[in-house]
Structures are given as structure tokens and as C-alpha cells.
Design an enzyme around this catalytic site. Structure first.
Site, short mmCIF file in Angstrom:
data_model
loop_
_atom_site.label_atom_id
_atom_site.label_comp_id
_atom_site.label_asym_id
_atom_site.label_seq_id
_atom_site.Cartn_x
_atom_site.Cartn_y
_atom_site.Cartn_z
N LYS A 39 0.84 -1.20 0.00
CA LYS A 39 0.00 0.00 0.00
C LYS A 39 0.88 1.25 0.00
O LYS A 39 2.09 1.17 0.29
CB LYS A 39 -0.90 -0.03 1.24
CG LYS A 39 -0.12 -0.09 2.56
CD LYS A 39 -1.00 -0.52 3.72
CE LYS A 39 -0.17 -0.56 4.99
NZ LYS A 39 -0.91 -1.10 6.13
N ARG A 133 -9.85 -0.68 14.57
CA ARG A 133 -9.81 0.13 13.33
C ARG A 133 -10.86 -0.42 12.38
O ARG A 133 -11.92 0.15 12.20
CB ARG A 133 -8.43 0.04 12.66
CG ARG A 133 -7.37 0.87 13.32
CD ARG A 133 -6.08 0.97 12.51
NE ARG A 133 -5.73 -0.21 11.71
CZ ARG A 133 -4.56 -0.38 11.13
NH1 ARG A 133 -3.62 0.53 11.26
NH2 ARG A 133 -4.32 -1.46 10.41
N TYR A 249 13.09 31.66 3.91
CA TYR A 249 11.86 32.32 4.37
C TYR A 249 11.97 32.73 5.83
O TYR A 249 12.47 31.98 6.67
CB TYR A 249 10.67 31.37 4.21
CG TYR A 249 10.22 31.24 2.77
CD1 TYR A 249 9.76 32.34 2.06
CD2 TYR A 249 10.28 30.00 2.12
CE1 TYR A 249 9.35 32.22 0.74
CE2 TYR A 249 9.87 29.87 0.80
CZ TYR A 249 9.40 30.98 0.13
OH TYR A 249 9.00 30.86 -1.18
N MET A 297 9.83 24.57 -0.29
CA MET A 297 9.08 23.51 -0.98
C MET A 297 10.00 22.64 -1.84
O MET A 297 9.88 21.42 -1.86
CB MET A 297 7.99 24.13 -1.86
CG MET A 297 7.07 23.10 -2.48
SD MET A 297 5.84 23.83 -3.57
CE MET A 297 4.81 24.71 -2.39
C1 LIG Z 1 0.03 -1.94 6.79
C2 LIG Z 1 -0.45 -3.27 7.23
C3 LIG Z 1 0.45 -4.33 7.39
C4 LIG Z 1 1.95 -4.16 7.35
O1 LIG Z 1 2.39 -3.67 8.58
P1 LIG Z 1 3.93 -3.32 8.91
O2 LIG Z 1 3.91 -2.86 10.31
O3 LIG Z 1 4.34 -2.25 7.96
O4 LIG Z 1 4.71 -4.57 8.69
C5 LIG Z 1 -0.07 -5.58 7.67
N1 LIG Z 1 -1.41 -5.76 7.81
C6 LIG Z 1 -2.30 -4.75 7.69
C7 LIG Z 1 -3.74 -5.03 7.88
C8 LIG Z 1 -1.85 -3.48 7.42
O5 LIG Z 1 -2.73 -2.47 7.34
#
Ligand SMILES: *Cc1c(COP(=O)(O)O)cnc(C)c1O
Length: 347
Positions: A39, A133, A249, A297
Site C-alpha cells: 500500500k 480500526r 523564508y 518547498m
Molecule cells: C500496513 C499493514 C500491514 C503491514 O504492517 P507493517 O507494520 O508495515 O509490517 C499488515 N497488515 C495490515 C492489515 C496493514 O494495514
């Protein structure tokens, strides 16, 4: 069309180190196989570079958060190997899953019903065992919407795997209990840090992210994981300040004596955030070049007193050691990676 010249900054991704890290995490997973969290554009390092390397190392299961992330990954691996963690939040996403073959991670009874109504078929299921979550509650395991699913991977996510917390064993016990009540083919609990908690946490599939990309969430992994990302930026212009002249800046740095400085082609738009400015430095051949004034930036100004030989066009090393405690006073290793900007990735 004429190809655009490369930018004056570059992210160097060591794909051999990435492949090594996946193989090492796969081996540490024991009888389980390691998948990969890809991701957020492979935590900022670039799907185009990283996914083929992970695939060639042997990885077969890839996790993204959004449906919009599927296509880039599915250019390199069969879409059926891509799991979407946010699940189908509306009918359009169900239709997209069917059209592409990417597999939804179902997170609620509502998502389960939506997926079944859209035609059903293979899916994954997230159970919440304490991070609060996403995922169904263990008490929902017997719900008819859940019973109707054809579940490949039953998964849960650890909240505190990077700590020696009693929560780890509690989540493990909760996951074991719920796994006995939901039909599934494979079970998966551990992220990177969870792999270091030992074989009990591995089940059938582990889901490392951070450690693939060089992060060390627990000391047990320190000897195994190799750094993957490094960042370099070029000097655009050198100038000499006279005493009393300021930099950047809001003129937050003022020279107390004449000094030679260099303007370097990296800024917060590239993920070099402003809190990494004052007190930090860029480097050249082991020489420390302190950052002067605020990060802009697209630029930052450094003190060249320690390196009078440097000229415009010379490349500097930007500290991006994600396990370095000093850098983590500003950002966590996760943030250090994922804030790397698209321009730095060269896309
Ligand atoms: C991002 C994520 C992972 C990976 O976690 P790391 O701590 O980066 O190894 C695994 N499972 C889920 C559900 C995640 O959201």
C-alpha cells in the site's frame, strides 16, 4: 516526444536488499509464507520498482489499502493475488473487484452483505481483536452475513507488536478462538513486528510491510533486515554570504561571518519535511553540511564551510536512515518512508 531530463534529486531503491528482506521475513515466518504490504506505493518507494522485485523473490500475496492502488500492482502480478484492505465500501467497488479480479478484505457485516449481494465469490475477512480500526467483532463470527462468505484469508492485525505488550498474547488468543468459529482456508495475523514475536504468530501467511523496505520495528530483526532506500540531491547553486545576511523564508538564519553556502534541490514537496530542517545536515563523503534556515518547498540551503571544493551539480547524501534514532525524533520510520514525494520517486 523528447524524454524529459531527470530531476536534480533521486531516490535509490536497492531491489536486491528488498528481495533479501522478503526472503528473510519469509524464512522467519517458518512454515507460513510471507506476503507483502504494498500500500501507499510500497511505503513511498514505488510499486513499479518494488512489486516486480518482491514477485521475483517469490511473494504471492500483495496487500493494498485502496481500490485505486490495484491497477499499478496488477500490472506485475495476477489481480487475484492483490487484496484490498479497505474492502468494498460501495457497489462501485464491488463491481471493480469483479471486473479486475482483485480480492476484497471484508471488514463488516454490511460489507459482507454487499459483497454477497453483488455475486459473492472468494474474499478475505478481517476480524478486529483489539486495534479497533477495521474488522468484524469476534462476537459477529456467527452472523449469517459472515457464514455466507467464501473466505480465503482470515486475518486480524496486531496493535502493539513492536512493544513487549501483554496485548500481543491477548490478541493471539482472541484470534485463535475466532479462527475456530469461521470457515477459512488460510489464517494471517503478523505484520513485520509480529513476525519477530515467533512461530505462534505466523499462522499460514504473514503480512510484512515496513521491514521489507528496511525498517526495523523490533530489535530481533536488526541483524537480518538490510536498508533499502537512500536519497541524493544535487547542489543547484553556490553563493557566499557576508556577515549579517540571512537565508530562506522568514530569515531564520543569519551569517555571523562570511560563509559559502549551497542551495540544494530537495524540499518538503519531496518529503523532506520542515521539521527535519534546523539542527540536521546533508552529507558529502562523510562531511556534515548543516541545514541553514527553513526548508522550502523545493530547496534547502546548506553550509559548505566543511566542503569548500563542492560546486553546483555535485550530489549530496540526504539522511534517510529510517532506523536512525536521531531522525526518528522528527518522524517515525513509517512516516520517513511514506512521505517520500512522487517527484522523488521519479513518477
Ligand atoms: C500496513 C499493514 C500491514 C503491514 O504492517 P507493517 O507494520 O508495515 O509490517 C499488515 N497488515 C495490515 C492489515 C496493514 O494495514
Amino acid at each position: 516526444m523528447t524524454e524529459a531530463p531527470p530531476p536534480q534529486l533521486r531516490l535509490v531503491v536497492d531491489t536486491a536488499a528488498l528481495a533479501h528482506n522478503w526472503r528473510a521475513l519469509d524464512a522467519l515466518s517458518g512454515t507460513a509464507r510471507a506476503g507483502a504490504a504494498v500500500k501507499a506505493d510500497c511505503y513511498g518507494l514505488g510499486v513499479e520498482t518494488c512489486v516486480p522485485a518482491l514477485r521475483d523473490a517469490g511473494c504471492e500475496t500483495f496487500f493494498v489499502a485502496h481500490w485505486s492502488e490495484v491497477a499499478a500492482v496488477a500490472r506485475h502480478v495476477s489481480p487475484g493475488r492483490v487484496a484490498v484492505l479497505h474492502g468494498p465500501t460501495n457497489d462501485a467497488e464491488c463491481a471493480y473487484a469483479r471486473a479486475t479480479g482483485a480480492v476484497p478484505v471484508i471488514n463488516s457485516r454490511e460489507q459482507a452483505a454487499r459483497w454477497t449481494a453483488s455475486g459473492g465469490g472468494i474474499c478475505h475477512l478481517m476480524v478486529d481483536t483489539g486495534i479497533n480500526r477495521l474488522g468484524i467483532a469476534p462476537e459477529e463470527a456467527g452472523a449469517p452475513e459472515i457464514a455466507a462468505l467464501d473466505i480465503d484469508i482470515l486475518m486480524s492485525h496486531l496493535a502493539s507488536a513492536d512493544d513487549d505488550s501483554a496485548m500481543n498474547a491477548a490478541q493471539l488468543a482472541a484470534f485463535r478462538a475466532v479462527a475456530g468459529r469461521i470457515a477459512h482456508r488460510r489464517a494471517s495475523l503478523a505484520n513485520s513486528a509480529g513476525i519477530a514475536l515467533g512461530a505462534d504468530y505466523a499462522f499460514d501467511l504473514t503480512r510484512p510491510g515496513l521491514a521489507l523496505y528496511g525498517g526495523v520495528p523490533r530489535g530481533e530483526l536488526a541483524a537480518t533486515i538490510r536498508p533499502v532506500a537512500s536519497v541524493e540531491a544535487a547542489i543547484l547553486q553556490c553563493r557566499t554570504l557576508s556577515a549579517g545576511q540571512s537565508v530562506g523564508y522568514n530569515a531564520t538564519f543569519t551569517a555571523s561571518a562570511p560563509m559559502r553556502v549551497g542551495t540544494v534541490s530537495i524540499g518538503y514537496a519531496d518529503g523532506f519535511l520542515r521539521q527535519r530542517g534546523t539542527g540536521n545536515a546533508l552529507h558529502h563523503g562523510g562531511r556534515r553540511l548543516p541545514i541553514l534556515g527553513k526548508v522550502s518547498m523545493d530547496m534547502v540551503v546548506v553550509d559548505l564551510s566543511a566542503a569548500p571544493d563542492l560546486l553546483a551539480g555535485d550530489w549530496l547524501t540526504v539522511p534517510w536512515d529510517i532506523n536512525d534514532a536521531a531522525q526518528q525524533s522528527a518522524l517515525s520510520p513509517y512516516e520517513l518512508l511514506t512521505v517520500i514525494g512522487a517527484r522523488l520517486r521519479g513518477c
